[in-house]
Design a protein around this motif. Structure first.
Motif, PDB file in Angstrom:
ATOM      1  N   ASP A   1     -23.873  -7.936 105.432  1.00 14.95           N
ATOM      2  CA  ASP A   1     -22.535  -7.679 106.006  1.00 14.95           C
ATOM      3  C   ASP A   1     -22.274  -6.173 106.050  1.00 14.95           C
ATOM      4  OD1 ASP A   1     -22.340  -7.324 103.296  1.00 14.95           O
ATOM      5  OD2 ASP A   1     -20.394  -8.297 103.093  1.00 14.95           O
ATOM      6  N   GLY A   2     -23.317  -5.399 106.252  1.00 16.79           N
ATOM      7  CA  GLY A   2     -23.173  -3.951 106.386  1.00 16.79           C
ATOM      8  C   GLY A   2     -24.000  -3.223 105.345  1.00 16.79           C
ATOM      9  N   ALA A   3     -24.297  -1.960 105.649  1.00 12.54           N
ATOM     10  CA  ALA A   3     -25.184  -1.184 104.782  1.00 12.54           C
ATOM     11  C   ALA A   3     -24.571  -0.899 103.416  1.00 12.54           C
ATOM     12  CB  ALA A   3     -25.542   0.129 105.479  1.00 12.54           C
ATOM     13  N   LYS A   4     -23.248  -0.705 103.386  1.00 11.59           N
ATOM     14  CA  LYS A   4     -22.626  -0.300 102.118  1.00 11.59           C
ATOM     15  C   LYS A   4     -22.819  -1.367 101.041  1.00 11.59           C
ATOM     16  CE  LYS A   4     -18.361   1.985 101.022  1.00 11.59           C
ATOM     17  NZ  LYS A   4     -16.912   1.974 101.237  1.00 11.59           N
ATOM     18  N   SER A   5     -22.635  -2.641 101.427  1.00 15.85           N
ATOM     19  CA  SER A   5     -22.785  -3.717 100.438  1.00 15.85           C
ATOM     20  C   SER A   5     -24.175  -3.675  99.812  1.00 15.85           C
ATOM     21  CB  SER A   5     -22.582  -5.086 101.076  1.00 15.85           C
ATOM     22  OG  SER A   5     -21.465  -5.091 101.894  1.00 15.85           O
ATOM     23  N   ASP A   6     -25.197  -3.605 100.659  1.00 18.08           N
ATOM     24  CA  ASP A   6     -26.554  -3.668 100.108  1.00 18.08           C
ATOM     25  C   ASP A   6     -26.927  -2.404  99.342  1.00 18.08           C
ATOM     26  OD1 ASP A   6     -26.883  -6.212 100.884  1.00 18.08           O
ATOM     27  OD2 ASP A   6     -28.463  -5.862 102.356  1.00 18.08           O
ATOM     28  N   LEU A   7     -26.380  -1.259  99.747  1.00 24.06           N
ATOM     29  CA  LEU A   7     -26.647  -0.032  98.979  1.00 24.06           C
ATOM     30  C   LEU A   7     -26.119  -0.190  97.552  1.00 24.06           C
ATOM     31  CD1 LEU A   7     -25.830   2.628 101.703  1.00 24.06           C
ATOM     32  CD2 LEU A   7     -28.010   2.421 100.486  1.00 24.06           C
ATOM     33  N   GLY A   8     -25.021  -0.920  97.421  1.00 23.82           N
ATOM     34  CA  GLY A   8     -24.488  -1.201  96.082  1.00 23.82           C
ATOM     35  C   GLY A   8     -25.227  -2.344  95.418  1.00 23.82           C
ATOM     36  N   ASN A   9     -25.494  -3.419  96.180  1.00 19.85           N
ATOM     37  CA  ASN A   9     -26.079  -4.630  95.592  1.00 19.85           C
ATOM     38  C   ASN A   9     -27.511  -4.451  95.108  1.00 19.85           C
ATOM     39  OD1 ASN A   9     -23.748  -6.019  96.228  1.00 19.85           O
ATOM     40  ND2 ASN A   9     -24.528  -6.774  98.184  1.00 19.85           N
ATOM     41  N   ILE A  10     -28.238  -3.548  95.754  1.00 20.03           N
ATOM     42  CA  ILE A  10     -29.670  -3.406  95.443  1.00 20.03           C
ATOM     43  C   ILE A  10     -29.867  -3.075  93.948  1.00 20.03           C
ATOM     44  CG2 ILE A  10     -29.942  -0.926  96.009  1.00 20.03           C
ATOM     45  CD1 ILE A  10     -32.380  -3.394  97.433  1.00 20.03           C
ATOM     46  N   GLY A  11     -28.860  -2.459  93.354  1.00 19.62           N
ATOM     47  CA  GLY A  11     -28.917  -2.114  91.923  1.00 19.62           C
ATOM     48  C   GLY A  11     -29.059  -3.331  91.028  1.00 19.62           C
ATOM     49  N   ASP A  12     -28.732  -4.524  91.529  1.00 17.51           N
ATOM     50  CA  ASP A  12     -28.924  -5.754  90.744  1.00 17.51           C
ATOM     51  C   ASP A  12     -30.388  -5.944  90.352  1.00 17.51           C
ATOM     52  OD1 ASP A  12     -26.284  -6.368  90.934  1.00 17.51           O
ATOM     53  OD2 ASP A  12     -26.546  -8.244  92.051  1.00 17.51           O
ATOM     54  N   LEU A  13     -31.306  -5.313  91.110  1.00 17.24           N
ATOM     55  CA  LEU A  13     -32.735  -5.506  90.839  1.00 17.24           C
ATOM     56  C   LEU A  13     -33.251  -4.593  89.731  1.00 17.24           C
ATOM     57  CD1 LEU A  13     -34.274  -5.778  94.431  1.00 17.24           C
ATOM     58  CD2 LEU A  13     -33.120  -7.498  93.070  1.00 17.24           C
ATOM     59  N   PHE A  14     -32.444  -3.613  89.339  1.00 19.45           N
ATOM     60  CA  PHE A  14     -32.967  -2.600  88.417  1.00 19.45           C
ATOM     61  C   PHE A  14     -32.375  -2.769  87.026  1.00 19.45           C
ATOM     62  CE2 PHE A  14     -32.271   0.037  92.482  1.00 19.45           C
ATOM     63  CZ  PHE A  14     -33.392  -0.523  93.077  1.00 19.45           C
ATOM     64  N   SER A  15     -33.197  -2.451  86.023  1.00 14.30           N
ATOM     65  CA  SER A  15     -32.665  -2.461  84.656  1.00 14.30           C
ATOM     66  C   SER A  15     -31.789  -1.219  84.475  1.00 14.30           C
ATOM     67  CB  SER A  15     -33.796  -2.490  83.635  1.00 14.30           C
ATOM     68  OG  SER A  15     -34.626  -1.380  83.825  1.00 14.30           O
ATOM     69  N   ASN A  16     -31.025  -1.193  83.393  1.00 17.39           N
ATOM     70  CA  ASN A  16     -30.048  -0.119  83.236  1.00 17.39           C
ATOM     71  C   ASN A  16     -30.631   1.179  82.704  1.00 17.39           C
ATOM     72  OD1 ASN A  16     -28.080  -1.533  84.342  1.00 17.39           O
ATOM     73  ND2 ASN A  16     -26.708  -1.584  82.576  1.00 17.39           N
ATOM     74  N   ASP A  17     -31.876   1.138  82.235  1.00 19.19           N
ATOM     75  CA  ASP A  17     -32.427   2.364  81.659  1.00 19.19           C
ATOM     76  C   ASP A  17     -33.347   3.102  82.631  1.00 19.19           C
ATOM     77  OD1 ASP A  17     -34.385   0.495  81.689  1.00 19.19           O
ATOM     78  OD2 ASP A  17     -34.971   0.693  79.587  1.00 19.19           O
TER      79      ASP A  17
END
Ligand code: PLP
Length: 398
Positions: free
Chosen positions: A97-113
């Motif tokens: 639903d647009g680039a902004k959502s996925d630019l934010g959502n992609i972080g779900d794939l990464f650990s916090n460190d």
């Protein structure tokens, strides 16, 4: 997490100025929204889709989370295969639903460190989304402690500097919002080589690729050998086709992207992204995806070219006016943004006030896009041609 200071401060200064100077007409040259309406070809596709939705045998309910095959195929064929990129297939494409959502959502794939690097200046979502996820540490003097800033300045021709420390994820934007400058092939290759060597992942935001006119500048990161093994590409229909309110874009996660999980087991990023999407997202509306598909027809491509011509004509007027007045001007050639500063140093807010009080133009202060943006202002080509011509006239009269 600090408040988004930039736009509230722009709004506050604008309101204050209007209150003190009633009757002065300020032109909004800071706008990131488009002014041209949706192309007819999209409206027709949407009308047809609306009719389908009203008929019991053609109605579409939940669709595939990854997007309908008709749109993913059109993207794979037109945006990749026909441009000589054979490494990307429809299975790698995820409708959003647009680039902004996925630019934010992609972080779900990464650990916090993990360690994150961003181009500086850059679209604020890269930093802010990581700050929300807890990867940025604390902020002081406009810089987050745990973010690696890759400065892109005129002194080094806006080349993205290679990370000094080992980083896991690198956010790039080309053509860049806000600088309007596009990455060269050799700069992109350097970063891809870095990512392959250090097993980092590049998040390549190419929301403005369609504005590139220079044939030597890559429009996709996958034009660089090996990028399919280290890069995700994120795109949008917002600025080329007036989809800012319709909402549609896409993210490319190639099947060849493999990274270790926290146990060291190698996993497919595409499978993990699909798992994320099927968990948290139920797809983009059928009507919207039919509208996006129509952009890949002959009339759709014509409409996009027309829109780009219109916005680039606008930005050219601004660029010419600023150059005539002796400003140091960048961008505006392969993108709808112009980025400039005074030869006499002023900080971004002084420049902002000067442009508000002189030509009565509202702009975006460069500091809002990162510390390397200080001293600059950004103007956009997205206003109407009439307003832009008036803005250029006022700059020339400065
Ligand atoms: N990426 C960049 C660099 C942008 O400038 C914008 C919007 O201004 C976006 C992404 C967001 O686009 P969308 O409307 O598809 O969410």
């Amino acid at each position: 997490m600090p408040e988004s200071y930039l736009f509230s401060e722009v709004g506050r200064r604008l309101n204050e100025y209007k209150r003190k100077n009633p009757g002065t007409e300020v032109i909004r040259m800071d706008i990131g929204d488009v002014s041209l309406p949706l192309p007819e070809v999209c409206l027709n596709a949407m009308r047809e889709a609306v009719d389908e939705m009203g008929s019991s045998d053609k109605f579409h309910g939940y669709g595939p989370e990854q997007g309908y095959a008709f749109l993913r195929q059109a993207i794979a064929r037109n945006d990749y295969l026909q441009r000589g990129i054979k490494t990307i297939t429809e299975d790698d494409i995820f409708i959003s639903d647009g680039a902004k959502s996925d630019l934010g959502n992609i972080g779900d794939l990464f650990s916090n460190d993990i360690k994150v690097a961003v181009c500086n200046p850059g679209y604020p979502v890269y930093v802010d989304a990581n700050a929300i996820d807890g990867r940025a540490g604390i902020i002081a003097d406009s810089r987050w402690r745990d973010i690696n800033y890759l400065d892109c300045r005129p002194e080094n021709s806006f080349e993205v500097t290679l990370p000094k420390n080992e980083v896991d994820v690198i956010y790039l934007c080309s053509p860049c919002n806000p600088t309007g400058e596009a990455m060269t092939r050799s700069n992109m290759k350097d970063i891809v080589d870095y990512a392959l060597t250090h097993k980092s992942l590049i998040i390549f935001d190419s929301a403005y690729e369609a504005f590139i006119s220079d044939p030597d500048i890559p429009r996709s990161i996958y034009e660089i050998d090996g990028a399919e093994k280290c890069a995700v590409e994120i795109r949008s229909f917002s600025k080329t086709a007036g989809f800012t309110g319709v909402r549609c874009g896409y993210t490319v996660v190639p099947g060849s992207l493999e990274y270790p999980d926290s146990d060291g087991k190698i996993i497919s990023l595409r499978k993990f992204w699909l798992r994320r999407q099927t968990t948290k997202f139920n797809g983009v509306g059928y009507i919207v995806q039919r509208a996006a598909q129509s952009l890949f027809t002959e009339n759709g491509q014509k409409a996009i070219k027309e829109n780009i011509r219109y916005y680039m004509n606008n930005v050219n007027m601004l660029r010419d006016a600023l150059l005539t007045k002796g400003y140091e001007v960048y961008g505006g050639v392969n993108s709808p943004y112009v980025w400039f500063r005074s030869r006499k140093y002023m900080d971004s807010w002084e420049m902002f006030d000067r442009f508000l009080e002189g030509p009565h133009l509202s702009s975006t202060p460069g500091i809002g896009f990162g510390s390397a943006g200080d001293g600059f202002l950004r103007l956009t080509g997205f206003n109407s041609v009439e307003n832009t011509a008036e803005a250029a006239k006022r700059i020339l009269a400065l």
